[in-house]
Write a protein that holds these residues in place. Structure first.
Motif, PDB file in Angstrom:
ATOM      1  N   ALA A   1       0.816  -1.216   0.000  1.00 13.93           N
ATOM      2  CA  ALA A   1       0.000   0.000   0.000  1.00 13.93           C
ATOM      3  C   ALA A   1       0.847   1.262   0.000  1.00 13.93           C
ATOM      4  N   ASN A   2       2.042   1.196   0.557  1.00 14.60           N
ATOM      5  CA  ASN A   2       2.885   2.388   0.663  1.00 14.60           C
ATOM      6  C   ASN A   2       3.855   2.531  -0.498  1.00 14.60           C
ATOM      7  N   ILE A   3       3.786   1.633  -1.456  1.00 13.21           N
ATOM      8  CA  ILE A   3       4.696   1.708  -2.593  1.00 13.21           C
ATOM      9  C   ILE A   3       4.071   2.597  -3.668  1.00 13.21           C
ATOM     10  N   PRO A   4       4.798   3.588  -4.152  1.00 14.45           N
ATOM     11  CA  PRO A   4       4.254   4.434  -5.222  1.00 14.45           C
ATOM     12  C   PRO A   4       3.965   3.612  -6.469  1.00 14.45           C
ATOM     13  N   ARG A   5       2.857   3.908  -7.110  1.00 14.42           N
ATOM     14  CA  ARG A   5       2.441   3.135  -8.274  1.00 14.42           C
ATOM     15  C   ARG A   5       2.633   3.894  -9.573  1.00 14.42           C
ATOM     16  N   SER A   6       3.339   5.012  -9.530  1.00  9.48           N
ATOM     17  CA  SER A   6       3.665   5.744 -10.750  1.00  9.48           C
ATOM     18  C   SER A   6       5.049   6.357 -10.596  1.00  9.48           C
ATOM     19  N   VAL A   7       5.682   6.642 -11.740  1.00  9.66           N
ATOM     20  CA  VAL A   7       7.017   7.234 -11.729  1.00  9.66           C
ATOM     21  C   VAL A   7       6.990   8.598 -11.039  1.00  9.66           C
ATOM     22  N   ASP A   8       5.986   9.405 -11.350  1.00 10.08           N
ATOM     23  CA  ASP A   8       5.896  10.738 -10.739  1.00 10.08           C
ATOM     24  C   ASP A   8       5.818  10.640  -9.221  1.00 10.08           C
ATOM     25  N   ALA A   9       4.996   9.698  -8.724  1.00 11.31           N
ATOM     26  CA  ALA A   9       4.850   9.544  -7.274  1.00 11.31           C
ATOM     27  C   ALA A   9       6.151   9.065  -6.641  1.00 11.31           C
ATOM     28  N   ALA A  10       6.843   8.148  -7.300  1.00 12.70           N
ATOM     29  CA  ALA A  10       8.103   7.628  -6.759  1.00 12.70           C
ATOM     30  C   ALA A  10       9.141   8.736  -6.647  1.00 12.70           C
ATOM     31  N   LEU A  11       9.284   9.526  -7.685  1.00 14.47           N
ATOM     32  CA  LEU A  11      10.273  10.605  -7.661  1.00 14.47           C
ATOM     33  C   LEU A  11       9.877  11.696  -6.668  1.00 14.47           C
ATOM     34  N   ARG A  12       8.590  11.953  -6.549  1.00 13.93           N
ATOM     35  CA  ARG A  12       8.122  12.997  -5.628  1.00 13.93           C
ATOM     36  C   ARG A  12       8.373  12.580  -4.177  1.00 13.93           C
ATOM     37  N   ARG A  13       8.072  11.340  -3.844  1.00  8.36           N
ATOM     38  CA  ARG A  13       8.187  10.893  -2.459  1.00  8.36           C
ATOM     39  C   ARG A  13       9.630  10.631  -2.039  1.00  8.36           C
ATOM     40  N   SER A  14      10.540  10.565  -3.002  1.00 15.80           N
ATOM     41  CA  SER A  14      11.938  10.320  -2.648  1.00 15.80           C
ATOM     42  C   SER A  14      12.674  11.597  -2.239  1.00 15.80           C
ATOM     43  N   ILE A  15      12.054  12.756  -2.447  1.00 16.70           N
ATOM     44  CA  ILE A  15      12.691  14.016  -2.064  1.00 16.70           C
ATOM     45  C   ILE A  15      12.676  14.149  -0.546  1.00 16.70           C
ATOM     46  N   PRO A  16      13.802  14.448   0.079  1.00 19.80           N
ATOM     47  CA  PRO A  16      13.837  14.577   1.545  1.00 19.80           C
ATOM     48  C   PRO A  16      12.904  15.682   2.036  1.00 19.80           C
ATOM     49  N   VAL A  17      12.279  15.433   3.182  1.00 24.74           N
ATOM     50  CA  VAL A  17      11.382  16.428   3.784  1.00 24.74           C
ATOM     51  C   VAL A  17      12.218  17.433   4.571  1.00 24.74           C
ATOM     52  N   VAL A  18      12.184  18.679   4.142  1.00 26.43           N
ATOM     53  CA  VAL A  18      12.927  19.742   4.814  1.00 26.43           C
ATOM     54  C   VAL A  18      11.972  20.702   5.512  1.00 26.43           C
ATOM     55  N   ASN A  19      10.863  21.014   4.849  1.00 29.84           N
ATOM     56  CA  ASN A  19       9.881  21.946   5.402  1.00 29.84           C
ATOM     57  C   ASN A  19       8.574  21.188   5.653  1.00 29.84           C
ATOM     58  N   GLN A  20       8.117  21.161   6.891  1.00 31.10           N
ATOM     59  CA  GLN A  20       6.934  20.388   7.252  1.00 31.10           C
ATOM     60  C   GLN A  20       5.650  20.967   6.651  1.00 31.10           C
ATOM     61  N   ASP A  21       5.623  22.265   6.420  1.00 29.70           N
ATOM     62  CA  ASP A  21       4.432  22.863   5.808  1.00 29.70           C
ATOM     63  C   ASP A  21       4.288  22.407   4.350  1.00 29.70           C
ATOM     64  N   THR A  22       5.401  22.334   3.649  1.00 24.63           N
ATOM     65  CA  THR A  22       5.362  21.816   2.276  1.00 24.63           C
ATOM     66  C   THR A  22       4.875  20.379   2.287  1.00 24.63           C
ATOM     67  N   LYS A  23       5.356  19.595   3.243  1.00 25.07           N
ATOM     68  CA  LYS A  23       4.934  18.200   3.359  1.00 25.07           C
ATOM     69  C   LYS A  23       3.448  18.108   3.668  1.00 25.07           C
ATOM     70  N   ALA A  24       2.941  18.997   4.511  1.00 32.13           N
ATOM     71  CA  ALA A  24       1.513  18.979   4.848  1.00 32.13           C
ATOM     72  C   ALA A  24       0.657  19.266   3.616  1.00 32.13           C
ATOM     73  N   ILE A  25       1.090  20.213   2.796  1.00 32.55           N
ATOM     74  CA  ILE A  25       0.363  20.510   1.558  1.00 32.55           C
ATOM     75  C   ILE A  25       0.399  19.293   0.628  1.00 32.55           C
ATOM     76  N   GLN A  26       1.574  18.668   0.526  1.00 30.75           N
ATOM     77  CA  GLN A  26       1.695  17.493  -0.334  1.00 30.75           C
ATOM     78  C   GLN A  26       0.783  16.368   0.156  1.00 30.75           C
ATOM     79  N   ASP A  27       0.712  16.155   1.463  1.00 33.09           N
ATOM     80  CA  ASP A  27      -0.152  15.102   2.003  1.00 33.09           C
ATOM     81  C   ASP A  27      -1.612  15.351   1.636  1.00 33.09           C
ATOM     82  N   LYS A  28      -2.039  16.604   1.710  1.00 32.15           N
ATOM     83  CA  LYS A  28      -3.418  16.931   1.343  1.00 32.15           C
ATOM     84  C   LYS A  28      -3.681  16.634  -0.132  1.00 32.15           C
ATOM     85  N   MET A  29      -2.704  16.941  -0.973  1.00 31.54           N
ATOM     86  CA  MET A  29      -2.879  16.704  -2.400  1.00 31.54           C
ATOM     87  C   MET A  29      -2.774  15.218  -2.755  1.00 31.54           C
TER      88      MET A  29
END
Length: 448
Positions: free
Chosen positions: A98-126
């Motif tokens: 369930a936690n494995i990305p199922r598209s190339v875009d998702a895999a590359l997006r989720r591999s970026i290190p989390v530096v700003n928690q607000d950016t991560k919160a926006i990404q989680d909502k999207m």
């Protein structure tokens, strides 16, 4: 998997069936007892209870009436076990991936290190909005609206902090991205009101793409240190893009047909994004090979579900990087840094940040040892119909994935044995490559 689930529910259903059978027997006995009591009550009320030769008097009639009342009371008080009916079978579907990305875009997006928690919160909502959009028929547009409005509020309230997280040299670009994000989120709110899933999908994809660009600015390097024994090997400290120009083999009558149309051609271009965030040594080693022009002129060799490049059967070239050691490198999804020379236990729930089970993934070859081959890599043509449990490749967690084809995916299936890579070059991100300082032994240096 469905058959396994049904087998899993059978013991529970059999137990309920036995309970139902027992309850039916109890109810049958209770019904018989009730019938006997009805007869006794009737006889008592009619004065059929005989005493002293069958003659009744007032005392006997009073006694009969009392007995009838007692029997009726006993009937009311007697519990009747309700008939148990088995509830509908409830198959709990387990998704081990369930936690494995199922598209190339998702895999590359989720591999970026989390530096700003607000950016991560926006990404989680999207990310959640994108998930809700995949629900068939009655889509929860109300929840999508809530997600988007919250994401927009986070962006507006923390605008300055989002920009300040980026290096000063990149802040002008960050301002443009944040402005774009604000407009995109506003348009997404309007699109959700139209209840058009295609339009909403496009808007969500735009927002996620901009978020990835912002996150990469916020993470200009690696958030962890590499092991000391590998510190002198080439490394990629971010993202880079490689373009391959591929030519049909001499004498071949085949042609490449791109998704853009316009007829066939003897040459085609494929674009590969290298991810140094999750595979810094493997991506860096590959980038170094590209810089040394090792793959220029190499033949592509077709495997069952892969396209292999490099090695003696593919090219006669030898370069310094092609002789350097390269440990197997994999980053587990719940880890802060990669692990080396150990495959992942996918069966035990250990999943990679960069999964192999995506069409167009690129990974280094390796043999029986837990070191990757320093010169051979392959494009993996993942086919879900040939995958194992959970839709994953049987080789998941065993090869060092270092990037994905993002443009020209349709070309991969048209490449035939003997087609040639005319050139491979880094078109962006070359500044993220740190050349290794390790020197080769003289005998290997002479060969290279």
């Amino acid at each position: 998997m469905a058959s396994m689930m049904m087998l899993g529910t059978m013991p529970a259903l059999s137990q309920r069936a036995r309970s139902c059978a027992g309850s039916a027997a109890v109810n049958k006995r209770a019904s018989a007892a009730t019938s006997r009591k009805h007869i006794l009550v009737s006889r008592c009320l009619k004065g059929d209870v005989e005493s002293d030769g069958g003659k009744s008097n007032a005392k006997q009639r009073a006694a009969s009436t009392a007995l009838a009342i007692a029997l009726a009371t006993l009937e009311i008080a007697t519990p009747v076990v309700p008939l148990l009916t088995p509830p509908p079978a409830q198959a709990v579907l387990s998704a081990p991936n369930a936690n494995i990305p199922r598209s190339v875009d998702a895999a590359l997006r989720r591999s970026i290190p989390v530096v700003n928690q607000d950016t991560k919160a926006i990404q989680d909502k999207m990310e959640d909005t994108a998930f809700l959009l995949r629900i068939p028929q009655r889509k929860p547009y109300g929840n999508m609206t809530v997600n988007t409005e919250k994401a927009l509020a986070i962006l507006q309230e923390n605008r300055d902090a989002l920009i300040a997280t980026c290096p000063e040299v990149d802040r002008a670009t960050a301002i443009e991205i944040v402005d774009t994000l604000e407009k995109q989120l506003g348009k997404l709110v309007i699109s959700i009101e139209t209840r058009d899933p295609d339009r909403v999908g496009f808007r969500v994809a735009d927002v996620l793409k901009s978020l990835s660009a912002l996150e990469m600015l916020q993470a200009p390097g690696l958030p962890y240190s590499l092991p000391a024994q590998y510190a002198d090997l080439p490394k990629l400290t971010g993202r880079a893009t490689v373009e391959f120009d591929i030519q049909k083999a001499g004498g071949s009558t085949g042609e490449f047909v791109s998704k853009l149309g316009g007829g066939g051609s003897k040459s085609a271009r494929v674009q590969l994004v290298l991810d140094g965030y999750s595979a810094p040594l493997t991506a860096g080693h590959f980038a170094q090979l590209v810089q040394e022009r090792y793959y220029d002129g190499a033949k592509v060799l077709n495997g069952e579900s892969s396209l292999y490049v490099g090695g003696e059967q593919s090219t006669t070239k030898k370069t310094p990087a092609s002789k350097l050691p390269l440990p197997l490198e994999l980053m587990p999804a719940d880890s802060f840094e990669p692990q080396y020379r150990l495959p992942l236990d996918v069966g035990g729930g250990e999943y990679p940040v960069l999964p192999l089970s995506l069409y167009g993934s690129a990974a280094m070859v390796h043999g029986d040892s837990f070191d990757s081959d320093p010169s051979k890599f392959f494009f993996y043509l993942f086919d879900k119909s040939q995958s194992g449990l959970g839709g994953l490749s049987f080789d998941e967690g065993n090869f060092a994935v270092f990037g994905y084809v993002t443009e020209g995916k349709e070309i991969l299936s048209q490449i035939r044995n003997g087609d040639v890579i005319q050139s491979a070059r880094i078109v962006s991100g070359a500044d993220k490559l740190i050349a290794g300082s390790r020197t080769l032994p003289d005998e290997l240096l002479d060969e290279a």
